[in-house]
Design a protein around this motif. Sequence first.
Motif, PDB file in Angstrom:
ATOM      1  N   ARG A 277      42.048  76.785   0.399  1.00 19.14           N
ATOM      2  CA  ARG A 277      42.894  76.088   1.534  1.00 19.14           C
ATOM      3  C   ARG A 277      43.657  75.119   0.498  1.00 19.14           C
ATOM      4  O   ARG A 277      45.090  75.211   1.923  1.00 19.14           O
ATOM      5  CB  ARG A 277      41.519  74.506   1.636  1.00 19.14           C
ATOM      6  CG  ARG A 277      40.844  75.891   2.672  1.00 19.14           C
ATOM      7  CD  ARG A 277      39.723  75.444   3.826  1.00 19.14           C
ATOM      8  NE  ARG A 277      39.084  75.511   4.152  1.00 19.14           N
ATOM      9  CZ  ARG A 277      37.330  75.642   4.317  1.00 19.14           C
ATOM     10  NH1 ARG A 277      37.240  74.425   3.517  1.00 19.14           N
ATOM     11  NH2 ARG A 277      37.076  76.426   5.360  1.00 19.14           N
TER      12      ARG A 277
ATOM     13  N   ASP B 260      47.693  75.513   2.717  1.00 18.80           N
ATOM     14  CA  ASP B 260      48.507  74.510   2.673  1.00 18.80           C
ATOM     15  C   ASP B 260      49.723  74.269   2.479  1.00 18.80           C
ATOM     16  O   ASP B 260      51.227  74.189   3.081  1.00 18.80           O
ATOM     17  CB  ASP B 260      47.702  73.258   2.559  1.00 18.80           C
ATOM     18  CG  ASP B 260      46.026  73.376   3.514  1.00 18.80           C
ATOM     19  OD1 ASP B 260      46.382  74.191   4.465  1.00 18.80           O
ATOM     20  OD2 ASP B 260      45.340  72.464   3.503  1.00 18.80           O
ATOM     21  N   ARG B 261      49.681  74.401   1.184  1.00 17.30           N
ATOM     22  CA  ARG B 261      50.679  74.352   0.180  1.00 17.30           C
ATOM     23  C   ARG B 261      52.211  75.522   0.494  1.00 17.30           C
ATOM     24  O   ARG B 261      53.284  75.467   0.803  1.00 17.30           O
ATOM     25  CB  ARG B 261      50.427  74.699  -1.451  1.00 17.30           C
ATOM     26  CG  ARG B 261      51.236  74.529  -2.155  1.00 17.30           C
ATOM     27  CD  ARG B 261      51.429  73.712  -3.256  1.00 17.30           C
ATOM     28  NE  ARG B 261      52.498  73.938  -4.281  1.00 17.30           N
ATOM     29  CZ  ARG B 261      52.663  74.195  -5.484  1.00 17.30           C
ATOM     30  NH1 ARG B 261      51.180  75.284  -6.295  1.00 17.30           N
ATOM     31  NH2 ARG B 261      53.753  74.260  -5.842  1.00 17.30           N
TER      32      ARG B 261
ATOM     33  N   ALA C 196      53.534  74.904   3.791  1.00 13.42           N
ATOM     34  CA  ALA C 196      54.388  73.907   3.675  1.00 13.42           C
ATOM     35  C   ALA C 196      55.659  74.662   3.557  1.00 13.42           C
ATOM     36  O   ALA C 196      57.079  73.664   3.615  1.00 13.42           O
ATOM     37  CB  ALA C 196      54.009  72.754   2.777  1.00 13.42           C
TER      38      ALA C 196
END
Length: 192
Positions: free
Chosen positions: A68, A72-73, A76
């Motif tokens: 996760r 998320d990285r 981003a």
Amino acid sequence: MSAPSAWPPPPDQPPPTGGGAPARRRRGRTAVTVLAVLLAGSLGIGAYLWVTTTRWQSHSATWEGEARGYADRVAALDAELAATDAELVAAREQLATATARITDLANEKAQLGDENVASQQYLDYQRRVSEAAGVVTTALGDCVDAQSQLITYLEDRGSYDAKDLDRFASDVETLCRQASKANDQLEQELEQ
């Protein structure tokens, strides 16, 4: 054919009595022991599987958390990449606009330079014409004044020496020829 077995006795025969009880007990103990060993093995395997499952769940939760975090990285980074791409597109558009404007300004400057050169040439032409006209005016004025003076001298010839009058007439003629040349030069300037 094989011999009939003693256990379980056939239904039409009564069970043997007497010597069969210790054998049954031995068999019961053996069965209990086997069952106890099987139970202990099952409990050991169950405990092992439970510990393994717990560890696997812990590792799975850790990996899921990391996955996760990486997701998320990545999201981003994708957003940063999209923003950077948008900035790059905007910068390219600005560069194209600036390049076009620089080209336009260079063309305008060249055109103004050409116009400036043309204006300078025109001013130089006007200056040359004005100077030539001034020379013509002065030369014609000198010629007219000298002719007027010569006429005055010729009206009273007796008062002057003939050689002086001839010399003055020659000087007047030279002045008028110079005025004529100046006029020719003015006409040449005007023809250009």
